[in-house]
Design a protein around this motif. Structure first.
Motif, PDB file in Angstrom:
ATOM      1  N   ALA A 326      15.525  37.338  45.273  1.00  0.00           N
ATOM      2  CA  ALA A 326      15.005  36.366  44.312  1.00  0.00           C
ATOM      3  C   ALA A 326      15.989  35.225  44.106  1.00  0.00           C
ATOM      4  N   CYS A 329      16.115  33.146  47.272  1.00  0.00           N
ATOM      5  CA  CYS A 329      14.937  32.285  47.366  1.00  0.00           C
ATOM      6  C   CYS A 329      15.063  31.081  46.446  1.00  0.00           C
ATOM      7  N   GLU A 330      15.444  31.327  45.209  1.00  0.00           N
ATOM      8  CA  GLU A 330      15.567  30.245  44.240  1.00  0.00           C
ATOM      9  C   GLU A 330      16.566  29.197  44.706  1.00  0.00           C
ATOM     10  N   HIS A 359      10.768  30.912  51.789  1.00  0.00           N
ATOM     11  CA  HIS A 359       9.510  31.648  51.951  1.00  0.00           C
ATOM     12  C   HIS A 359       9.788  33.099  52.364  1.00  0.00           C
ATOM     13  N   TRP A 362      11.219  35.034  49.427  1.00  0.00           N
ATOM     14  CA  TRP A 362      10.189  35.270  48.401  1.00  0.00           C
ATOM     15  C   TRP A 362       9.299  36.453  48.804  1.00  0.00           C
ATOM     16  N   VAL A 365      10.724  39.736  47.662  1.00  0.00           N
ATOM     17  CA  VAL A 365      10.802  40.024  46.236  1.00  0.00           C
ATOM     18  C   VAL A 365       9.658  40.967  45.875  1.00  0.00           C
ATOM     19  N   THR A 370       8.793  38.121  38.842  1.00  0.00           N
ATOM     20  CA  THR A 370       9.621  37.189  39.610  1.00  0.00           C
ATOM     21  C   THR A 370       8.808  36.509  40.702  1.00  0.00           C
ATOM     22  N   VAL A 371       7.915  37.272  41.340  1.00  0.00           N
ATOM     23  CA  VAL A 371       7.032  36.676  42.354  1.00  0.00           C
ATOM     24  C   VAL A 371       6.208  35.559  41.747  1.00  0.00           C
ATOM     25  N   LEU A 374       8.419  32.386  40.917  1.00  0.00           N
ATOM     26  CA  LEU A 374       8.886  31.566  42.040  1.00  0.00           C
ATOM     27  C   LEU A 374       7.747  31.026  42.889  1.00  0.00           C
ATOM     28  N   GLY A 375       6.603  31.694  42.858  1.00  0.00           N
ATOM     29  CA  GLY A 375       5.500  31.325  43.743  1.00  0.00           C
ATOM     30  C   GLY A 375       5.017  29.899  43.625  1.00  0.00           C
ATOM     31  N   LEU A 378       7.303  27.475  45.371  1.00  0.00           N
ATOM     32  CA  LEU A 378       7.249  27.610  46.819  1.00  0.00           C
ATOM     33  C   LEU A 378       5.984  26.958  47.371  1.00  0.00           C
TER      34      LEU A 378
END
Length: 409
Positions: A326, A329-330, A359, A362, A365, A370-371, A374-375, A378
């Motif tokens: 996570a 990804c961030e 991607h 993510w 995760v 959290t998904v 962040l989704g 993205l």
């Protein structure tokens, strides 16, 4: 008649531990003073001989100003150790160090204005002054310091950490300054940058979001943005997910990797120390080192520079090695945004690589909250940077729909 005084000029160490005595207290600043007091004056000042001035929970801004002014007028090197909390006054939105009587409503009159540090230290010779700080913030000052990075004026070295607003109500412990004081108790003061890096590595956890300060006009500049990131350890990273994500692993695609370079020289390149920390499993230390160099690059080259983006990429991969998809990804999302903001084309290899890695991470995760958090970012990125693989936007939309249980447009 001229008197020639032989021998080194004595140094000065000014210890300031300040915090409100009311419920506004965020940090138990004075708790670190006994540890600092156990350090010899010469070690605190980094000189053969030195004097120490200590201010514990001062009440009045003028008292602090008087002591600061006297220390700034001393001819030898000056090191200021500052522990406390910073807030914005409500009227002018200027940054202040909160003193014992300070309240949010009276900060303009009961706090110590930060610009007084720069004002009093400006006349000193370049390279003779260092300010080492362990500061805590509220929501307003935390945001302000991200928008306008802290400095102590030209020629003044600034090291330390700024902690974000705490979730708990009890005053925090100044862990960074305690770690630094413990290092100094050995009787040896390393150069400021290694001292800062050691203190940060020993006091901050893997998930610490603290802002690290590392601004030194006399220090060597950070290395150029060479395209090197430590290789992942042979063993699986802590907590890694063996799930095969629908989006292919971009780390296995050389043409998507803009960062290839020879192994760093361990004598001249900080990447060697980061690599050693990763290979030893000291992920928090590796992250602290990278964050420190990123802050130095930010101050020397500005946001969006190649140097800053390079260290963001290093932090992203370090989070992956530490088993935190996570956070990785961030950070890759931030890298892509930074490159686009700097004017790089959406189809450039560097931007596509950042998007592909964000991607991929993510997809690894597993926490639903959290998904979902962040989704959307993205998906916005995929609309602008679809990459070379077909259907990346559709893949992201479908996965987010599974966690939302509804159509994502």
């Amino acid at each position: 008649m001229v008197i020639d005084r032989e021998g080194p000029v004595p140094g000065t160490a000014l210890l300031i531990a300040a915090a409100p005595v009311s419920k506004s207290r965020l940090v138990d600043a004075a708790s670190v003073l006994p540890v600092l007091a156990a350090v010899s004056p010469a070690t605190l000042a980094g000189t053969d001989t030195a004097s120490v001035v200590e201010l514990a929970d001062p009440l009045d801004p003028q008292t602090v100003l008087t002591r600061l002014r006297a220390a700034a007028m001393a001819p030898g090197p000056l090191t200021i150790y500052l522990i406390g909390q910073v807030h914005l006054d409500r009227r002018q939105r200027h940054l202040h160090v909160a003193l014992a009587r300070a309240t949010p409503a009276t900060m303009r009159y009961t706090g110590f204005p930060w610009h007084w540090f720069t004002q009093e230290l400006r006349p000193r010779p370049a390279g003779s002054t260092a300010l080492i700080a362990d500061l805590h913030t509220d929501a307003g000052s935390w945001q302000a310091l991200h928008e306008h990075p802290l400095d102590a004026g030209p020629g003044v070295a600034l090291y330390g950490r700024v902690a974000p607003p705490a979730r708990r109500r009890t005053p925090a412990v100044p862990a960074y300054m305690k770690a630094l004081a413990t290092i100094l108790r050995s009787g040896h003061r390393p150069p400021l940058l290694p001292l800062h890096q050691q203190a940060a590595a020993q006091s901050l956890g893997d998930d610490a979001p603290d802002l690290l300060l590392a601004l030194d006009p006399q220090a060597a500049p950070p290395p150029p943005a060479i395209a090197y990131v430590p290789q992942a350890p042979a063993a699986n990273p802590p907590g890694s997910d063996q799930h095969t994500a629908p989006f292919p692993d971009p780390y296995s695609a050389p043409h998507h990797d803009p960062r290839t370079a020879p192994h760093p020289d361990p004598h001249t390149d900080p990447h060697a120390a980061i690599t050693a920390a990763v290979e030893a499993g000291r992920h928090g230390e590796a992250a602290a080192l990278a964050a420190s160099w990123e802050q130095t690059a930010l101050r020397m080259h500005g946001p969006g520079s190649n140097e800053v983006i390079h260290w963001m990429e290093v932090r992203a991969d370090l989070a992956r090695f530490a088993g935190d998809p996570a956070r990785s990804c961030e950070t890759w999302l931030a890298v892509a945004a930074a490159r686009l903001t700097a004017g790089q084309a959406p189809d450039s290899p560097e931007v596509e690589a950042a998007a592909d890695r964000a991607h991929h991470l993510w997809d690894r995760v597993r926490d639903p909250e959290t998904v979902r958090a962040l989704g959307p970012e993205l998906i916005r990125l995929r609309r602008q940077v679809p990459g070379r693989r077909r259907g990346t936007l559709t893949l992201a939309q479908r996965r987010l729909e599974q966690f939302h249980g509804q159509r994502v447009g």
